[in-house]
Design an enzyme around this catalytic site. Structure first.
Site, PDB file in Angstrom:
ATOM      1  N   ASP A   8       4.341  14.130  14.109  1.00 30.21           N
ATOM      2  CA  ASP A   8       4.582  13.886  12.684  1.00 30.21           C
ATOM      3  C   ASP A   8       3.267  13.929  11.913  1.00 30.21           C
ATOM      4  OD1 ASP A   8       6.189  13.487  10.476  1.00 30.21           O
ATOM      5  OD2 ASP A   8       6.151  11.307  10.618  1.00 30.21           O
ATOM      6  N   LYS A  24       1.801  -3.101   8.884  1.00 25.61           N
ATOM      7  CA  LYS A  24       2.981  -2.249   8.837  1.00 25.61           C
ATOM      8  C   LYS A  24       4.186  -3.089   9.253  1.00 25.61           C
ATOM      9  CE  LYS A  24       4.880   1.985  10.896  1.00 25.61           C
ATOM     10  NZ  LYS A  24       4.597   3.096  11.837  1.00 25.61           N
ATOM     11  N   LEU A  41       0.817  -1.214   0.000  1.00 20.89           N
ATOM     12  CA  LEU A  41       0.000   0.000   0.000  1.00 20.89           C
ATOM     13  C   LEU A  41       0.850   1.264   0.000  1.00 20.89           C
ATOM     14  CD1 LEU A  41      -2.666  -1.052   2.666  1.00 20.89           C
ATOM     15  CD2 LEU A  41      -2.929  -1.033   0.185  1.00 20.89           C
ATOM     16  N   GLN A  73       4.963   3.190   1.412  1.00 24.34           N
ATOM     17  CA  GLN A  73       6.247   3.139   2.116  1.00 24.34           C
ATOM     18  C   GLN A  73       6.226   4.197   3.199  1.00 24.34           C
ATOM     19  OE1 GLN A  73       8.861   1.030   1.358  1.00 24.34           O
ATOM     20  NE2 GLN A  73      10.062   1.795   3.088  1.00 24.34           N
TER      21      GLN A  73
END
Length: 840
Positions: A650, A553, A531, A533
């Protein structure tokens, strides 16, 4: 003849102008023969200020006051008869010059309601309102006899002074209104003290309510965001020989229309008028949070608004009352846990008496109240020596721009710990509290070793029990991603600790998947199932045996930071539940593999739509606004409403996932930080995140807070509105998207930012979003709203202050040009995360 006609025309025009002004009730001075009546106003020559009769909102009482003439809503900046209002509709009242040359406010019955009571006045006096806002009584030579600046009420205007003359006893201070509709004397008084160094204070009657800290010749140490301003409007002039200390507002741009006032609720505020927005905005407020209220944590307690609970005792001190402290009542403060060596009596053994007390250093502090200034000490060593030689000295601080300050008379009170700015404070503690004697260190070391050995035996017992139950001891190690090597025992204990933490804290039930089941679900991590990176690995689509679609993940084995982030994400997400946060289903930790299994969101990440020319049309304005609101509510949950306080660190477009109904879900918590208990938010030596989304204070100084996430949200919001990447504007002549947005905003063309791929029916909603976005990306953290305010602003439930131009452009430069050389930095460009460690 023509000259005579012209002169007559000019005379006629002047008389006509005067008649019009009288008809409108506008006058320019007050004399004995020309009083001011309720249907008239006195106006300054530049049409800036106006004086007249007024009644506050919701009141029928009348007063005489001064306000800015052309600014709405009007703020009354001075009141003459604040404690003696005129009766309703007393049209015969007047403000006039009496026979003794004083200004007098008289009611309709001829009673004097208010008077200047100035001595030595002339019989030829008049009163005028100056463009500074000063209402003056002057003699025939226009020399000032009395001025309203010398008799302030609740407001300080530029060029006014607040302070004290110790020789004459004159004091100039601000006193609040009783309420917004009653200008009579209220509960709060704001002043500047005459001590050295001076401090600003707000009092609630006779009780201290707020303190701004010591003046260091450029700022007040106790006002955190003064250090974050490019130029402060606050100024103090102290002349010790003359005995004067005066505080004033010195504008950094001209013309400046603004004021400082103390509200009926005790807030000291600096307001300014923005001519572009035609509105008043708040530049600064004190107190700004609970920690800024005087003595919140009591004597020897220190407050940090970023902690839960906000109060803790100083090192070497314990709560005065554990019961009160645990209930959230901290005003009783703390008491010393260990008696100082200098206080012990002579019966104590000589070896103990010879021990010296030590000083515990605390950085970024609002220094306590009641300091003694030692003008004869010229360096920090001398300050330390003086304090150490006096057993009554509880603490000291040496500030270069002030000098040596010691605390001897009072308990240490009103201490606050900042995330930036402040000063170093050295608190006196018994020697044993800083590490103690070698004998004490040995005892501590033996105790520590014994504890570790006991814990190791305990863990081994647990492992043996689980071995019998599961049939394979190595499962324990695989759960942590390690094999049973002796040199990894420390990591094994640490790893087991975080896993057990999930169980002990009643975390969500996470499924421990086998690696084989993940291989089967993802078709052996085939490229067709990939899906995307991420910063710490790849994400694959999978289908479990029960038919559930998941996103897996897979942590990259080459990532140096991966293990900690992996643990971090499990611990965080397992404790969080919100409709706008991605849901973690389970994990797998076999061998070197570390995998997280999430719910699968079919529409992938927001950037796959937003920055794709073909797909962005699917994001109409309704969907975009829904996404903006969802992200805001998710962040509000993280910052305020969850069981933890989480800073994401983030936040970016690629970390926003979309479900089948295009609802947004915040993902990727590997870099997040949580705060609970007495954990302290401090500078970090590891700067992590994505260039273009990092706030200035974080990217340049490693200082992060909830407002760092707010900055990232602002960038994200503006990207959603425009359909443009923040870092993709260089080719168009702009350093970044923010500079482009500001130019459009300042030119009144905000709607030009909107993505050309969409159309809107509610342009005001778009403009509001752009406005909120600009507020979120303000250079200084304290200028940004918190997420609660952002949610209210987006919904239209809160007024929007005028944003300032975002100047910070560091995030568009190459990393090695901007990251401080003594920081360990971790950032991501696009969606790939890189690590750089520079030499210390």
């Amino acid at each position: 003849m023509s000259l005579m006609i012209s002169w007559c025309f000019c005379l006629f025009f002047f008389i006509l102008l005067q008649a019009c002004q009288i008809a409108r009730g506008v006058v320019y001075n007050i004399t004995t023969l020309e009083p001011l009546f309720p249907n008239q106003t006195l106006v300054s020559s530049g049409q800036i200020f106006e004086l007249g009769f007024f009644k506050p909102n919701g009141s029928e009482n009348h007063f005489v006051g001064i306000w800015y003439k052309n600014f709405t809503p009007s703020k009354i900046v001075w009141v003459a008869n604040r404690n003696l209002p005129l009766m309703y509709r007393d049209w015969s009242a007047k403000l006039t010059i009496g026979g003794d040359g004083n200004l007098k406010l008289m009611d309709g019955r001829g009673n004097i309601v208010w008077s200047t009571n100035a001595s030595g006045q002339s019989n030829y006096t008049s009163a005028a309102l100056l463009d500074s806002g000063n209402f003056v009584l002057q003699d025939a030579n226009y020399s000032e006899i009395w001025g309203s600046f010398d008799d302030p009420t609740d407001t300080l205007l530029p060029s006014m002074k607040m302070g004290v003359n110790a020789r004459t006893g004159e004091k100039y201070y601000l006193s609040s209104w009783r309420s917004d509709s009653d200008p009579s004397l209220g509960s709060f008084l704001s002043e500047i003290t005459s001590e050295t160094p001076p401090q600003p204070f707000t009092w609630n009657h006779s009780t201290p309510y707020w303190r701004g800290g010591q003046w260091d010749k450029s700022k007040f140490i106790g006002i955190q965001n003064m250090d974050q301003s490019y130029s402060s409007m606050m100024n103090v002039q102290q002349d010790i020989q003359q005995g004067t200390t005066y505080f004033s507002i010195v504008p950094y741009n001209s013309p400046f229309f603004g004021y400082m006032f103390v509200s009926p609720q005790g807030y000291l505020k600096v307001m300014y008028w923005d001519d572009g927005a035609k509105a008043w905005f708040t530049d600064w407020t004190g107190p700004n949070n609970t920690c800024e209220i005087y003595g919140t944590c009591g004597p020897f307690g220190v407050c940090n608004s970023m902690n839960l609970p906000i109060c803790r005792c100083l090192n070497g001190f314990v709560p005065m009352s554990n019961e009160e402290w645990n209930s959230g009542n901290w005003t009783g403060g703390c008491v010393r846990e260990t008696e100082l060596n200098c206080q012990k009596n002579t019966s104590t053994s000589a070896s103990t008496i010879l021990k010296k007390d030590a000083f515990w250093q605390m950085s970024q502090m609002k220094l306590p109240d009641s300091a003694d200034y030692l003008s004869d000490i010229g360096d920090q060593e001398g300050c330390l020596s003086r304090c150490l030689s006096n057993c009554s000295c509880l603490a000291y601080s040496y500030v270069n721009t002030i000098g040596c300050m010691v605390w001897t008379k009072e308990d240490l009170i009103d201490l606050e710990e900042f995330s930036t700015a402040g000063a170093d404070l050295f608190v006196r503690v018994a020697h044993v509290k800083t590490g103690g004697s070698p004998q004490k260190a040995v005892i501590i070391s033996l105790s520590t070793v014994a504890g570790i050995m006991f814990f190791a035996v305990f863990v081994f017992g647990v492992c043996k029990w689980r071995t019998k139950k599961e049939g394979n001891f190595r499962i324990i190690l695989r759960l942590l991603g390690w094999v049973d090597k002796p040199e990894r025992l420390g990591e094994l204990l640490q790893g087991n600790s975080w896993e057990e933490q999930l169980k002990q804290d009643d975390a969500l039930e996470l499924t421990l998947f086998s690696f084989d089941s993940i291989l089967l679900a993802t078709n052996k991590f085939s490229m067709t199932n990939k899906l995307g990176q991420g910063g710490f690995g790849s994400v694959y689509k999978g289908k479990m045996n029960d038919g559930r679609e998941v996103a897996v993940k897979r942590l990259s084995s080459s990532s140096a930071q991966g293990v900690q982030e992996f643990k971090n994400e499990i611990i965080l997400i397992s404790k969080l539940q919100h409709r706008n946060l991605v849901k973690l289903i389970g994990c797998c930790t076999e061998g070197d593999e570390k995998l997280l299994v999430y719910e699968y969101l079919p529409n992938k990440s927001l950037d796959t739509f937003l920055f794709d020319s073909g797909k962005k049309v699917e994001l109409d304005w309704g969907k975009r606004f829904k996404i903006i609101e969802g992200i805001a509510r998710g962040l509000l949950y993280l910052h305020r409403d969850s069981c933890l306080r989480v800073i994401h660190r983030d936040l970016k477009v690629s970390n926003i996932l979309l479900d089948e109904k295009m609802n947004p879900k915040i993902s990727d918590f590997g870099l997040a930080r949580m705060f609970e208990g007495t954990q302290v938010l401090v500078n970090t030596h590891k700067i992590v995140g994505t260039l273009g989304y990092m706030s200035p204070e974080y990217a340049m100084g490693g200082i992060f807070s909830e407002r760092s996430d707010v900055y990232s949200f602002g960038v994200l919001l503006l990207e959603i509105v425009s359909g443009k990447k923040n870092t993709a504007m260089y080719d168009q002549g702009y350093l970044n998207l923010l500079s482009y947005v500001w130019q459009l905003w300042s030119e009144g063309k905000a709607l030009d930012l909107m993505d050309e791929a969409i159309a809107v029916s509610f342009p005001l909603e778009v403009i509001r979003c752009i406005h909120v976005g600009l507020l979120c990306v303000q250079d200084h953290a304290m200028d940004r709203p918190n997420m609660m305010n952002v949610v209210l602003m987006l919904s239209g439930e809160s007024d929007l202050p005028q944003p300032r131009q975002p100047i910070f452009t560091f995030q568009t430069e190459m990393p090695n040009h901007g990251i401080p050389s003594q920081k360990e930095s971790l950032w991501s460009v696009n969606t790939v995360t890189n690590t750089m460690v520079e030499g210390r």
